[in-house]
Design a protein around this motif. Structure first.
Motif, mmCIF file in Angstrom:
data_model
loop_
_atom_site.group_PDB
_atom_site.id
_atom_site.type_symbol
_atom_site.label_atom_id
_atom_site.label_comp_id
_atom_site.label_asym_id
_atom_site.label_seq_id
_atom_site.Cartn_x
_atom_site.Cartn_y
_atom_site.Cartn_z
ATOM 1 N N ARG A 24 1.049 -0.926 0.155
ATOM 2 C CA ARG A 24 -0.147 0.130 0.122
ATOM 3 C C ARG A 24 0.889 1.588 0.080
ATOM 4 O O ARG A 24 0.487 2.099 -0.343
ATOM 5 N N ARG A 79 2.252 1.602 -3.441
ATOM 6 C CA ARG A 79 0.926 2.084 -4.249
ATOM 7 C C ARG A 79 0.446 3.666 -4.034
ATOM 8 O O ARG A 79 0.483 4.413 -5.571
ATOM 9 N N ARG A 133 3.734 5.144 -5.887
ATOM 10 C CA ARG A 133 3.122 6.077 -7.348
ATOM 11 C C ARG A 133 2.378 7.002 -7.640
ATOM 12 O O ARG A 133 2.490 7.297 -8.078
ATOM 13 N N ARG A 134 1.197 7.025 -7.263
ATOM 14 C CA ARG A 134 0.138 7.673 -7.672
ATOM 15 C C ARG A 134 0.511 9.130 -7.300
ATOM 16 O O ARG A 134 -0.065 10.164 -7.294
#
Length: 88
Positions: free
Chosen positions: A59, A62, A65-66
């Motif tokens: 998480r 992720r 990266r976002r």
């Protein structure tokens, strides 16, 4: 014998020996959100190098990266609106 190293320093100064210009500092300042988001992503990836990634690690990666993608999108949209001669 006369040492001429310092006398030639100005003449033979390498481009890498100078201070950044105001324009270069402004460009770096504009890109700081992307740089910081990239560092956060790299930190999240480094954490998982020596162990099996947990769900929390996944998480975190992720999310990082976002954040990088959002910062790049914002920078691209800002740069596109600041192009001289483009627009109305």
């Amino acid at each position: 014998m006369v040492h001429i190293g310092t006398a030639q320093a100005v003449v033979t100064a390498d481009e890498f020996d100078r201070e950044p210009t105001a324009a270069e500092l402004d460009a770096i300042e504009c890109e700081m959100p992307v740089i910081e988001a990239s560092i956060e992503l790299l930190d999240a990836q480094i954490i998982t190098l020596d162990r099996i990634p947990t769900e929390l690690d996944a998480r975190r990666i992720r999310r990082a990266r976002r954040k990088v993608l959002a910062a790049r999108r914002t920078l691209a949209n800002t740069a596109a609106t600041q192009v001289p001669g483009v627009g109305a």
